[in-house]
Design a protein around this motif. Structure first.
Motif, PDB file in Angstrom:
ATOM      1  N   VAL A 237       1.972   1.927  -3.533  1.00  0.00           N
ATOM      2  CA  VAL A 237       0.906   2.514  -4.352  1.00  0.00           C
ATOM      3  C   VAL A 237       0.768   4.003  -4.047  1.00  0.00           C
ATOM      4  O   VAL A 237       0.668   4.835  -4.962  1.00  0.00           O
ATOM      5  CB  VAL A 237      -0.421   1.772  -4.127  1.00  0.00           C
TER       6      VAL A 237
ATOM      7  N   LEU B  70       0.013  -4.268 -11.412  1.00  0.00           N
ATOM      8  CA  LEU B  70      -0.410  -4.679 -10.071  1.00  0.00           C
ATOM      9  C   LEU B  70      -1.231  -5.967 -10.120  1.00  0.00           C
ATOM     10  O   LEU B  70      -1.027  -6.875  -9.303  1.00  0.00           O
ATOM     11  CB  LEU B  70      -1.246  -3.586  -9.409  1.00  0.00           C
TER      12      LEU B  70
ATOM     13  N   ASP C  54       3.630   5.877  -5.518  1.00  0.00           N
ATOM     14  CA  ASP C  54       3.501   5.978  -6.966  1.00  0.00           C
ATOM     15  C   ASP C  54       2.500   7.069  -7.351  1.00  0.00           C
ATOM     16  O   ASP C  54       2.717   7.809  -8.311  1.00  0.00           O
ATOM     17  CB  ASP C  54       3.078   4.632  -7.540  1.00  0.00           C
TER      18      ASP C  54
ATOM     19  N   TYR D  98       0.833  -1.200   0.000  1.00  0.00           N
ATOM     20  CA  TYR D  98       0.000   0.000   0.000  1.00  0.00           C
ATOM     21  C   TYR D  98       0.869   1.251   0.000  1.00  0.00           C
ATOM     22  O   TYR D  98       0.562   2.237  -0.679  1.00  0.00           O
ATOM     23  CB  TYR D  98      -0.932  -0.006   1.203  1.00  0.00           C
TER      24      TYR D  98
END
Length: 92
Positions: free
Chosen positions: A37, A77, A40, A34
């Motif tokens: 993410v 992903l 990113d 997480y």
């Protein structure tokens, strides 16, 4: 009509799992994923103005850049998740 009331014994709720000896590795893996993410998303939000300026892109062009990047990232992903869980049996 006096009935007898039986009290249920109190204990852990049905369906709960108490595993004090379980290592925190799965939780740490989810937290790390997480974090990646979120990192990113931060990177793309910082890079969008620079990419738009360098490519002389309009607002629509910037949206295409962001959507294309997001689509590729989501595909990677999903592929990584499928490959990471390929050796595990399903939870049925």
């Amino acid at each position: 009509m006096g009935g007898v009331i039986h009290h249920a014994r109190r204990g852990p709720a049905a369906g709960t799992v108490d595993a004090p000896g379980r290592p925190p590795a799965p939780l740490l893996a989810v937290c790390a994923g997480y974090f990646m993410v979120i990192l990113d998303v931060t990177v793309i939000n910082v890079a969008v103005p620079v990419a738009g300026r360098d490519l002389s892109a309009s607002l629509t062009g910037i949206q295409w850049i962001t959507d294309g990047y997001t689509l590729v990232f989501a595909g990677l992903l999903l592929t990584g998740g499928a490959l990471g869980g390929a050796g595990r049996p399903s939870a049925r």
